[in-house]
Write a protein that holds these residues in place. Structure first.
Motif, mmCIF file in Angstrom:
data_model
loop_
_atom_site.group_PDB
_atom_site.id
_atom_site.type_symbol
_atom_site.label_atom_id
_atom_site.label_comp_id
_atom_site.label_asym_id
_atom_site.label_seq_id
_atom_site.Cartn_x
_atom_site.Cartn_y
_atom_site.Cartn_z
ATOM 1 N N GLU A 109 0.834 -1.201 0.000
ATOM 2 C CA GLU A 109 0.000 0.000 0.000
ATOM 3 C C GLU A 109 0.873 1.257 0.000
ATOM 4 O O GLU A 109 1.958 1.274 0.574
ATOM 5 C CB GLU A 109 -0.920 0.006 1.216
ATOM 6 N N PHE A 110 0.371 2.301 -0.654
ATOM 7 C CA PHE A 110 1.142 3.546 -0.718
ATOM 8 C C PHE A 110 0.201 4.714 -0.953
ATOM 9 O O PHE A 110 -1.000 4.551 -1.183
ATOM 10 C CB PHE A 110 2.220 3.477 -1.808
ATOM 11 N N TYR A 111 0.774 5.906 -0.901
ATOM 12 C CA TYR A 111 0.036 7.170 -0.993
ATOM 13 C C TYR A 111 0.564 7.947 -2.184
ATOM 14 O O TYR A 111 1.764 8.122 -2.338
ATOM 15 C CB TYR A 111 0.252 7.946 0.315
ATOM 16 N N GLN A 112 -0.344 8.401 -3.043
ATOM 17 C CA GLN A 112 0.059 9.146 -4.239
ATOM 18 C C GLN A 112 -0.553 10.538 -4.207
ATOM 19 O O GLN A 112 -1.765 10.697 -4.038
ATOM 20 C CB GLN A 112 -0.388 8.408 -5.495
ATOM 21 N N THR A 113 0.275 11.546 -4.384
ATOM 22 C CA THR A 113 -0.203 12.921 -4.360
ATOM 23 C C THR A 113 -0.955 13.260 -5.644
ATOM 24 O O THR A 113 -0.872 12.548 -6.645
ATOM 25 C CB THR A 113 0.960 13.911 -4.179
ATOM 26 N N SER A 114 -1.689 14.346 -5.621
ATOM 27 C CA SER A 114 -2.491 14.749 -6.770
ATOM 28 C C SER A 114 -1.609 15.097 -7.968
ATOM 29 O O SER A 114 -0.477 15.564 -7.826
ATOM 30 C CB SER A 114 -3.358 15.965 -6.406
ATOM 31 N N ASN A 115 -2.155 14.836 -9.154
ATOM 32 C CA ASN A 115 -1.498 15.184 -10.422
ATOM 33 C C ASN A 115 -0.051 14.693 -10.458
ATOM 34 O O ASN A 115 0.873 15.440 -10.752
ATOM 35 C CB ASN A 115 -1.562 16.696 -10.642
ATOM 36 N N SER A 116 0.135 13.418 -10.168
ATOM 37 C CA SER A 116 1.483 12.858 -10.151
ATOM 38 C C SER A 116 1.479 11.463 -10.769
ATOM 39 O O SER A 116 0.424 10.860 -10.981
ATOM 40 C CB SER A 116 2.036 12.788 -8.722
ATOM 41 N N GLU A 117 2.669 10.953 -11.049
ATOM 42 C CA GLU A 117 2.823 9.637 -11.675
ATOM 43 C C GLU A 117 3.839 8.816 -10.890
ATOM 44 O O GLU A 117 4.879 9.322 -10.473
ATOM 45 C CB GLU A 117 3.270 9.807 -13.129
ATOM 46 N N VAL A 118 3.511 7.544 -10.689
ATOM 47 C CA VAL A 118 4.390 6.620 -9.989
ATOM 48 C C VAL A 118 4.780 5.509 -10.956
ATOM 49 O O VAL A 118 3.917 4.912 -11.605
ATOM 50 C CB VAL A 118 3.704 6.026 -8.752
ATOM 51 N N ASP A 119 6.078 5.221 -11.061
ATOM 52 C CA ASP A 119 6.577 4.181 -11.961
ATOM 53 C C ASP A 119 7.017 2.953 -11.180
ATOM 54 O O ASP A 119 7.581 3.063 -10.084
ATOM 55 C CB ASP A 119 7.761 4.713 -12.777
ATOM 56 N N TYR A 120 6.767 1.795 -11.784
ATOM 57 C CA TYR A 120 7.224 0.528 -11.218
ATOM 58 C C TYR A 120 7.893 -0.289 -12.312
ATOM 59 O O TYR A 120 7.393 -0.368 -13.438
ATOM 60 C CB TYR A 120 6.059 -0.272 -10.629
ATOM 61 N N SER A 121 9.004 -0.892 -11.981
ATOM 62 C CA SER A 121 9.703 -1.761 -12.927
ATOM 63 C C SER A 121 10.393 -2.871 -12.150
ATOM 64 O O SER A 121 10.709 -2.729 -10.962
ATOM 65 C CB SER A 121 10.732 -0.969 -13.743
ATOM 66 N N GLY A 122 10.612 -3.989 -12.836
ATOM 67 C CA GLY A 122 11.267 -5.096 -12.170
ATOM 68 C C GLY A 122 11.180 -6.357 -12.995
ATOM 69 O O GLY A 122 10.850 -6.332 -14.185
ATOM 70 N N THR A 123 11.442 -7.483 -12.344
ATOM 71 C CA THR A 123 11.438 -8.782 -13.010
ATOM 72 C C THR A 123 10.770 -9.804 -12.106
ATOM 73 O O THR A 123 11.015 -9.825 -10.893
ATOM 74 C CB THR A 123 12.872 -9.237 -13.332
ATOM 75 N N VAL A 124 9.910 -10.625 -12.691
ATOM 76 C CA VAL A 124 9.272 -11.715 -11.950
ATOM 77 C C VAL A 124 9.533 -13.023 -12.694
ATOM 78 O O VAL A 124 9.751 -13.024 -13.913
ATOM 79 C CB VAL A 124 7.756 -11.495 -11.799
ATOM 80 N N ASN A 125 9.526 -14.119 -11.974
ATOM 81 C CA ASN A 125 9.712 -15.436 -12.581
ATOM 82 C C ASN A 125 8.371 -16.027 -12.998
ATOM 83 O O ASN A 125 7.393 -15.954 -12.248
ATOM 84 C CB ASN A 125 10.417 -16.388 -11.618
ATOM 85 N N SER A 126 8.353 -16.610 -14.182
ATOM 86 C CA SER A 126 7.150 -17.244 -14.697
ATOM 87 C C SER A 126 7.394 -18.739 -14.839
ATOM 88 O O SER A 126 8.088 -19.179 -15.757
ATOM 89 C CB SER A 126 6.761 -16.637 -16.051
ATOM 90 N N THR A 127 6.809 -19.504 -13.945
ATOM 91 C CA THR A 127 7.000 -20.959 -13.990
ATOM 92 C C THR A 127 5.837 -21.667 -14.683
ATOM 93 O O THR A 127 5.915 -22.862 -14.953
ATOM 94 C CB THR A 127 7.136 -21.515 -12.559
ATOM 95 N N GLN A 128 4.769 -20.915 -14.975
ATOM 96 C CA GLN A 128 3.569 -21.525 -15.556
ATOM 97 C C GLN A 128 3.442 -21.295 -17.060
ATOM 98 O O GLN A 128 2.492 -21.774 -17.676
ATOM 99 C CB GLN A 128 2.314 -20.970 -14.858
ATOM 100 N N LEU A 129 4.382 -20.569 -17.659
ATOM 101 C CA LEU A 129 4.291 -20.279 -19.088
ATOM 102 C C LEU A 129 4.810 -21.468 -19.895
ATOM 103 O O LEU A 129 5.933 -21.941 -19.697
ATOM 104 C CB LEU A 129 5.093 -19.021 -19.426
ATOM 105 N N ASN A 130 3.992 -21.924 -20.832
ATOM 106 C CA ASN A 130 4.394 -22.991 -21.747
ATOM 107 C C ASN A 130 5.167 -22.357 -22.894
ATOM 108 O O ASN A 130 4.579 -21.864 -23.864
ATOM 109 C CB ASN A 130 3.159 -23.736 -22.264
ATOM 110 N N LEU A 131 6.479 -22.346 -22.782
ATOM 111 C CA LEU A 131 7.311 -21.640 -23.753
ATOM 112 C C LEU A 131 7.205 -22.245 -25.147
ATOM 113 O O LEU A 131 7.152 -21.519 -26.140
ATOM 114 C CB LEU A 131 8.764 -21.643 -23.279
#
Length: 213
Positions: A109-131
């Protein structure tokens, strides 16, 4: 001209009473509009900026990398209201029907001020994808459709005085991934616009309601 002379003939008290009636009629309407602007809010807009699955990139010639690299943003378009987010569940699906998830993670959970943008980036593992199935689909159609979805609840901080109740929020986007392993993204999923309360007040005050003869 005639109307002005008629008003003068009736005396200054009549003019004052007429303006008071106008004020008594218009002020409640303005209050109602202010309340409506505080009750109804635009949800945050979700923009997926990057999605990359290295195992589907034919230039790498690898099938052991099950990771998914992502980059997205959440924008609060409200001019006067901040947003409180409950934990956000982000889920990746290997089809637009969203009936088979291949990876997920949770943003605290987090708090975002008015008229603003929050960025998220990263990497997750996918074990269920049939490559292998995904590669066959890309070879046949030129792409495979994935889906990235968000689910949470939000509250709005009205001018710093109080918070609204929780409102459910869901958003997502279908993306096509070809043999480069990367999705062609970058367009806003939801574009929102709002007439600000300041503009409304300016228009209201620009009328002749408060003009006393």
């Amino acid at each position: 001209m005639g109307d002005g002379l008629d008003l003068l003939k009736r005396g200054p008290n009549y003019v004052i009473q007429l303006n008071m009636v106008r004020i008594c009629v218009c002020l409640p309407l303005l209050v109602i509009l202010i309340v409506l602007f505080n009750i109804f809010h635009f949800p945050p807009s979700f923009q997926l900026k990057r999605l990359y699955i290295p195992a589907l990139d034919k230039s790498l010639n690898t099938s052991t990398n099950s990771s998914i690299t992502f980059h997205f943003s959440l924008r609060n378009s409200e001019q006067y209201s901040n947003i409180y987010y409950d934990p956000i569940k982000v889920t990746f699906y290997d089809n637009p029907n969203q009936n088979h998830s291949i990876a997920n993670f949770t943003i605290p959970e987090f708090y975002q001020t008015s008229n603003s943008e929050v960025d998220y980036s990263g990497t997750v593992n996918s074990t269920q994808l049939n490559l292998e199935a995904a590669k066959r689909e890309i070879a046949a159609d030129g792409f495979k459709i994935f889906h990235v979805g968000l689910k949470t609840s939000v509250r709005y901080d009205l001018y710093g005085f109080w918070k609204t109740g929780r409102t459910g929020y869901r958003s997502g986007v279908d993306v096509k991934i070809g043999d480069t392993g990367a999705a062609n993204v970058g367009k806003e999923i939801l574009i929102l616009a709002r007439v600000t309360l300041v503009g409304l007040v300016i228009v209201f005050l620009s009328t002749d309601i408060f003009y006393f003869n």
